[in-house]
Write an enzyme that holds these catalytic residues in place. Sequence first.
Site, mmCIF file in Angstrom:
data_model
loop_
_atom_site.group_PDB
_atom_site.id
_atom_site.type_symbol
_atom_site.label_atom_id
_atom_site.label_comp_id
_atom_site.label_asym_id
_atom_site.label_seq_id
_atom_site.Cartn_x
_atom_site.Cartn_y
_atom_site.Cartn_z
ATOM 1 N N CYS A 34 23.654 -9.280 18.672
ATOM 2 C CA CYS A 34 22.861 -9.728 19.826
ATOM 3 C C CYS A 34 21.860 -10.850 19.525
ATOM 4 O O CYS A 34 21.801 -11.828 20.278
ATOM 5 C CB CYS A 34 22.207 -8.569 20.566
ATOM 6 S SG CYS A 34 21.880 -7.115 19.603
ATOM 7 N N GLN A 81 32.891 -5.259 15.921
ATOM 8 C CA GLN A 81 32.726 -4.739 17.278
ATOM 9 C C GLN A 81 33.424 -5.645 18.279
ATOM 10 O O GLN A 81 33.438 -6.865 18.107
ATOM 11 C CB GLN A 81 31.240 -4.707 17.647
ATOM 12 C CG GLN A 81 30.422 -3.732 16.849
ATOM 13 C CD GLN A 81 28.943 -3.880 17.178
ATOM 14 O OE1 GLN A 81 28.403 -4.981 17.189
ATOM 15 N NE2 GLN A 81 28.292 -2.766 17.455
ATOM 16 N N HIS A 125 27.587 -9.840 25.223
ATOM 17 C CA HIS A 125 26.289 -9.773 25.885
ATOM 18 C C HIS A 125 26.373 -10.574 27.159
ATOM 19 O O HIS A 125 26.812 -11.724 27.145
ATOM 20 C CB HIS A 125 25.196 -10.289 24.955
ATOM 21 C CG HIS A 125 25.047 -9.420 23.748
ATOM 22 N ND1 HIS A 125 25.737 -9.669 22.580
ATOM 23 C CD2 HIS A 125 24.358 -8.264 23.552
ATOM 24 C CE1 HIS A 125 25.456 -8.710 21.711
ATOM 25 N NE2 HIS A 125 24.635 -7.847 22.260
ATOM 26 N N LYS A 160 21.160 3.210 28.471
ATOM 27 C CA LYS A 160 22.568 2.850 28.357
ATOM 28 C C LYS A 160 23.475 3.877 29.013
ATOM 29 O O LYS A 160 23.094 5.031 29.223
ATOM 30 C CB LYS A 160 22.955 2.696 26.887
ATOM 31 C CG LYS A 160 22.697 3.947 26.052
ATOM 32 C CD LYS A 160 23.108 3.740 24.595
ATOM 33 C CE LYS A 160 22.915 5.014 23.796
ATOM 34 N NZ LYS A 160 23.488 4.959 22.461
ATOM 35 N N HIS A 197 24.084 -5.424 26.919
ATOM 36 C CA HIS A 197 24.891 -5.264 25.717
ATOM 37 C C HIS A 197 26.063 -4.368 26.101
ATOM 38 O O HIS A 197 25.853 -3.340 26.729
ATOM 39 C CB HIS A 197 24.130 -4.537 24.611
ATOM 40 C CG HIS A 197 22.816 -5.150 24.249
ATOM 41 N ND1 HIS A 197 22.536 -5.617 22.996
ATOM 42 C CD2 HIS A 197 21.693 -5.356 24.972
ATOM 43 C CE1 HIS A 197 21.298 -6.071 22.951
ATOM 44 N NE2 HIS A 197 20.761 -5.922 24.141
#
Length: 637
Positions: A334, A381, A385, A465, A511
Amino acid sequence: MISITLPDGSVRAFDGAVSGADIAAAIGPGLAAAALAMRADGVLMDLKAVIDSDARVEIVTGDSEDALELIRHDAAHVMAEAVKELYPETQVTIGPAIENGFYYDFARPTPFTPEDLEAIEARMREIVERDEPIERELWDRDEAVTLFEKMGERYKAEIIAGIPSGEAIALYRQGDFVDLCRGPHLPSTGKLGKAFKLTKLAGAYWRGDSNNEMLQRIYGTAWADKKQLADYLHRLEEAERRDHRRLGREMELFHFQDEASGMVFWHPKGWTLYRLLVDYVRRKLDKAGYVEVNTPQLVDRTLWEASGHWEKFGEHMFTIEADDRTLALKPMNCPCHVQIFRQGIKSYRDLPLRMAEFGSCHRDEPSGALHGLMRVRAFTQDDAHIFCTHEQITAEAAAFCELALGMYRDFGFTDVAIKFADRPPGRAGSDAVWDRAEAALEAAAEAAGIGYTLNPGDGAFYGPKLDFVLRDAIGREWQCGTFQVDFVLPERLDASYVGEDGERHRPVMLHRAILGSIERFAGILIEHYAGRFPLWLAPVQAVVATITRDGDAFAAEAAESLRAAGLRVELDTSNEKIGYKVRLHSVRKVPLLLAVGKREAADRTVSIRRLGGADQEVLALDEAVARLVAEASPPAA
RNA sequence: GCCGUCGUAGCUCAGUGGUAGAGCGCAUCCUUGGUAAGGAUGAGGUCCAGAGUUCAAUCCUCUGCGACGGCACCA
């Protein structure tokens, strides 16, 4: 007069206060014998508990969820009793029922051995045989503390001392064993039955805190009958059979070695799977309006200090000293994505900006946390974003949910649970910011039309989240996707855009990841499919195997045709019988075996055998190529 | 990181205070076969690493590394 309403709606009247046992006996001797506990007005209670006013009562018997819970909880108590009988110097602490079983934590200077475990289990069976009545007693708190202190049970005394003074404390007594317990319990130890087994020994911290001393935990499993126990043990074997570490070796997908602990050596077949996953995600993200970027592996610590990661996770970053600077291998992407966003001036017209990266990250995970592909120190990953305005959060959340759920479906995950995690104890940003972020995410979840459960206090340090939890083919849960609302990082790293009003504004950062880590997702897929990948994901999709040498030339031609058409094919002209080749490639879990013998070579056909199938289909080579190519095409191609 | 167990052939695992074995796999040969293991022969080991005890250590002790099962952690 007391009226007791039973689950079937019928009502029975009693002269005065009655116990669950009385009610069961009144209904019938069979039920009285089978009764384990009761549920009165929704509350699970001992069978001996007395009801003195009208109530709805359900008698709990051996085949219910309640019964399993009681059996497991009692198994924990019986185990503690056995341990105290065998090793009186041992102190007891806590022992709850858990999924599939129970555990009990003991404090003692020397650890238990596997032989101890056998002795304890044998003693447990004796205690069941003794059929000791289990009695509930109410004690004054301070007297209870004194009781346990006198017995040398320091941990129990500490637990009770933590309960408010003056409150009544429930103790349960069976034989000479007394334990603090909320209950309820079975009427006697004999009701536990025989369907239990001690499974493993482990260390566990007192009160779950790594600053505290380590206790000895014994795990066990307990069921209503022997068949359930056997089924459970069979499920464990099934999970072991699917273990991705074992399949990874057997199928030549990857390996680990001491010199790179927690980092994967991907072999050609494993890397094929990995690439297929990345290619698939890339196609989906392209379609969904993402742009892809790539950012540095090594970044100066000052950036991590600015983002807040250094303070919170600095200890778990790999660092390198160079030219009087400290560089950290990036543990996440990020902050780097914010750097790209900050280049030039962004307009509200540029938003939402969906910035994706197959971000290679390194984290110095504690050694005890490593677990095959599931927990590694170097991973990639499917990260992205989304930089957007407050107003855009809802639509982005809805679009994300649809994208993620669709992708999970492509892998056969149709049972997906969503968890809403809100503010954790150690966090960045003011409460006002968190209020807004949580409200926005909640509204977004509502708008996306997804059901979710609350997971309090589990949010990231910068924002709340949504976590996506997949249920695999044998019912295990895996948390993979995540969608996080962040008002903090754009502020800390000074990201801004120019709004319609000509003023600078802070974007919101979302995110999000769908597979999570590619490594881990590959591991999950290996276990989910038990190595039998769907055709589009199989590292080797087909083997062309000869039956006699007469078939060699045509088999080579067939393999080449399939390869030219884009299939991943191997040719097996080895000096073995077809039965051997069938077994070999079945064990390797190759989806298609195309056999070529004298007849096929003469007719220009192949005999297709599918993995696990019993029969064959003979097709002309050209037709087989066309059909298999169609069948092997990936979703979203 | 903490507690416990473990580390022997490519894999799965026996075994011993006097430097080692099986099955599978691999190689060579025989065999050319019709859908889950045809036969014979052979090669292959710094018994995780280092230190100690011992006449002698793969085996016993200690330290380290790693794996496994939990616990704690998981941006």
